[in-house]
Design an enzyme around this catalytic site. Structure first.
Site, short mmCIF file in Angstrom:
data_model
loop_
_atom_site.label_atom_id
_atom_site.label_comp_id
_atom_site.label_asym_id
_atom_site.label_seq_id
_atom_site.Cartn_x
_atom_site.Cartn_y
_atom_site.Cartn_z
CB ALA A 1 -0.92 0.00 1.22
CG HIS B 1 0.01 4.10 4.09
ND1 HIS B 1 -0.15 3.29 5.20
CD2 HIS B 1 -0.94 3.73 3.20
CE1 HIS B 1 -1.17 2.46 4.97
NE2 HIS B 1 -1.66 2.71 3.78
#
Length: 259
Positions: A116, A212
């Site tokens: 991801a 993130h």
């Protein structure tokens, strides 16, 4: 080239559909439930790596840490290359050794999908010159942490402001949050390692995406990378980009020019 998949969850289904659309299979699914044998569509379902056909070239692990530990060494020992999105499993030194030795015995290769996160190529390059600091921050809406140890530390249903529920090394993050912290492991493996990579995990009711962030400094200079990713529609804990990264790893594996 014959391909197979471990697992039939949200990521496994996405990868299977992507392979089918490209004419790449899957030819085999290694699963822990449901009927075994060859279905009318030509896909064979098996329970064990020992039952995989001998002409299989590539397996894709989409089933999590336990499945990689259970099946990974046997697959690699048979000379079958393996792509995995379960990077957090490599936080276990014994499993990392077992996978490495199995790959050498079978003259196969374990490919680590980027999952991801992005910017891992920059981290790998920066590692050559030396890294002085790498930090990873993972921020998700509260529902994205359901089923993880965050439930023991926060009231996820009643959370009104952002709250940190983990701070520590990437190794601790990957082992404590096996279903949520594969990104921390990916950052650690590409960069400074599990012990030197610091991780902070946050539940934030103000966000709707999985966010993130990587911050790194070293001889190369410094960079800050941020990505906001969506989950797969049928599983709020599974990143859409992680599933896409598995498909991208397969495409690189078979391409005459790997980008």
């Amino acid at each position: 080239m014959k391909t197979g998949i471990i697992g039939e969850g949200a990521i496994g289904r996405y990868v299977a559909d992507a392979l089918a659309s490209r004419g790449l299979g899957p030819h085999v699914i290694l699963t822990r439930s449901g009927p075994t044998g060859t279905a009318p569509g030509g896909v064979t379902r098996v329970r064990s790596a020992d039952d995989l056909p001998g002409d299989l070239a590539l397996m894709i692990d989409c089933a999590g840490h336990a499945a990689l530990a259970q099946h990974g060494p046997a697959i690699l020992s048979r000379g079958i290359d393996l792509v995995t999105v379960s990077l957090g499993a490599l936080a276990d030194p014994a499993l990392e050794t077992a996978l490495t030795e199995a790959a050498r015995r079978g003259r196969a290769q374990l490919h680590l999908a980027s999952g991801a996160i992005g910017a891992l190529d920059a981290l790998r390059a920066a590692r050559v010159g030396g890294l002085t600091e790498v930090t990873y921050t993972g921020r998700k809406p509260p529902k994205g942490w359901k089923g993880s140890p965050a439930e023991d530390r926060l009231d996820l249903d009643m959370l009104e402001t952002a709250a940190t529920h983990f701070e520590g090394t990437a190794r601790d993050a990957a082992t404590t949050y096996p279903k949520n912290a594969n990104v921390a492991a990916a950052v650690a493996l590409a960069g400074a390692g599990f012990e030197a990579t610091q991780v902070r995990l946050i539940a934030d009711p103000a966000v709707t995406a999985n966010i993130h962030e990587i911050h790194a400094t070293g001889a190369f200079g410094q960079f800050h990378f941020r990505i906001e990713g969506h989950a797969l529609p049928d599983n709020p804990r599974s990143s859409a980009l992680a599933a896409m990264s598995a498909v991208a790893a397969i495409e690189r594996h078979i391409a005459p020019v790997a980008t």
